[in-house]
Design an enzyme around this catalytic site. Structure first.
Site, PDB file in Angstrom:
ATOM      1  N   LYS A  49       0.565  -1.260   0.279  1.00  5.35           N
ATOM      2  CA  LYS A  49      -0.291   0.352   0.129  1.00  5.35           C
ATOM      3  C   LYS A  49       1.045   1.250  -0.180  1.00  5.35           C
ATOM      4  CE  LYS A  49      -3.670  -2.438   1.546  1.00  5.35           C
ATOM      5  NZ  LYS A  49      -4.473  -3.038   2.934  1.00  5.35           N
ATOM      6  N   GLN A  93      -5.254  -2.387   9.953  1.00  2.66           N
ATOM      7  CA  GLN A  93      -4.671  -3.490   8.703  1.00  2.66           C
ATOM      8  C   GLN A  93      -4.872  -4.586   9.359  1.00  2.66           C
ATOM      9  OE1 GLN A  93      -3.185  -3.750   5.488  1.00  2.66           O
ATOM     10  NE2 GLN A  93      -3.716  -6.581   5.856  1.00  2.66           N
ATOM     11  N   ASP A 116     -10.315   2.444   4.350  1.00  6.69           N
ATOM     12  CA  ASP A 116     -11.553   1.273   3.616  1.00  6.69           C
ATOM     13  C   ASP A 116     -12.683   0.411   3.902  1.00  6.69           C
ATOM     14  OD1 ASP A 116      -9.215  -0.828   3.710  1.00  6.69           O
ATOM     15  OD2 ASP A 116      -9.255  -1.094   5.852  1.00  6.69           O
TER      16      ASP A 116
END
Ligand code: NAP
Length: 282
Positions: A49, A93, A116
């Site tokens: 990322k 994460q 997200d």
């Protein structure tokens, strides 16, 4: 002739376009990732990322916390990033180590920085048909279908898997795009005949080669979300070689959904920066 839905090539093109858009915008988007623990797969995803951020000229920072960090410590980190005006997107994460309250952490992320798309506010907005940020994997799939001129409107779509990060938001996005959507899971009876009736199938179960050719209708579009390690190789949830003989279009693994997920994260981060910088209300 079966169309291979080449997420790698499409995502590369979208990354190029995004970099140009960011350079022209005058904004300086910044993404913060939070990595808790030392799971090598999670560390790899976070690195990928950050590499993507570099390519599109998005600034990025990573906060690493030890595996033994408490929920409160993770929450403090998230709150600090929420309050930082230089940070536009926050990604924690997943999965988090056992013992950390995943829901509390997800809910702590400011919905305006939740690139997200997992915050209940964002999932609720998605289900109500007013999305702000949608989860990157299903949104990336919608973008990939769009790039190939595959319009879900009116199609019978079957989503296999009902997770919060893939199956459920995928179903909501397809419904918002006027597909007729069925969601399957472990308790679904006669899964094969349900899937065979579909024009469009999205499979996210996490079992290598789960979807076989007999389960797929002639000419269907098949999207494989699965990422399974088999003898050191990455294998999808679809028996690719057999299913491609029947499908009208199909995503490969690797090179299908995965690269689209990362490109979409970059697009969401730019969108977050644009909204926060311009002060536009959701
Ligand atoms: P998950 O949270 O484990 O959910 C799996 C879903 O599959 C569950 O809803 C489960 O049903 C269903 N399922 C499992 N076995 C089944 C069966 N035999 N018949 C019918 N349904 C079944 O997994 P996930 O997070 O959605 O991820 C799925 C896969 O996608 C994994 O391989 C993951 O690594 C991959 N993934 C890839 C990306 C990417 O960017 N490429 C992103 C996210 C995930 P129940 O609810 O009834 O248990």
């Amino acid at each position: 002739m079966t169309v291979i839905l080449d997420g790698k090539t499409v995502s590369e093109r979208r990354i190029e376009l995004l970099r140009e858009a960011i350079d022209e915008s005058g904004f300086s988007p910044r993404l913060a990732t939070v990595l808790v623990g030392d799971d090598p797969a999670s560390a790899l995803y976070v690195r990928m990322k950050h590499q993507a951020c570099e390519r599109v000229h998005i600034g990025s920072i990573n906060v690493t916390l030890p595996a033994g960090a408490t929920t409160e410590r993770v929450l403090e980190t998230v709150r600090r990033l929420n309050a930082d005006p230089e940070i536009h997107g926050i990604l924690v994460q997943l999965p988090l180590p056992a013992g950390i309250d995943r829901e509390a952490v997800i809910e702590a992320v400011s919905p305006e920085k939740d690139v997200d798309g997992f915050h209940p506010c964002n999932l609720g907005r998605l289900v109500s048909g007013q999305p702000l940020f949608a989860p990157c994997t299903p949104l990336g799939i919608m973008n990939l279908l769009c790039e190939y001129g595959i319009t879900p409107g009116g199609q019978r779509a079957v989503v296999v898997g009902r997770s919060i990060d893939v199956g459920r938001p995928m179903a909501a996005l397809l419904l918002n795009a006027d597909a007729t959507v069925t969601v399957c899971h472990r308790r679904t009876r006669d899964l094969g005949s349900v899937v065979r009736s579909a024009d469009l199938v999205v499979v996210a179960v996490g079992q290598a080669r789960f979807l076989t050719a007999e389960m797929v209708g002639e000419g269907a579009t098949v999207v494989d979300v699965g990422t399974n390690r088999v003898e050191g190789r990455l294998v999808g949830d679809v028996d690719f070689e057999a299913v491609r003989e029947r499908a009208g279009a199909i995503t490969p693994v690797p090179g299908g959904v995965g690269p689209m997920t990362i490109a979409t994260l970059m697009e969401n981060t730019f969108e977050a920066a644009r909204r926060l910088t311009c002060g536009s209300a959701p």
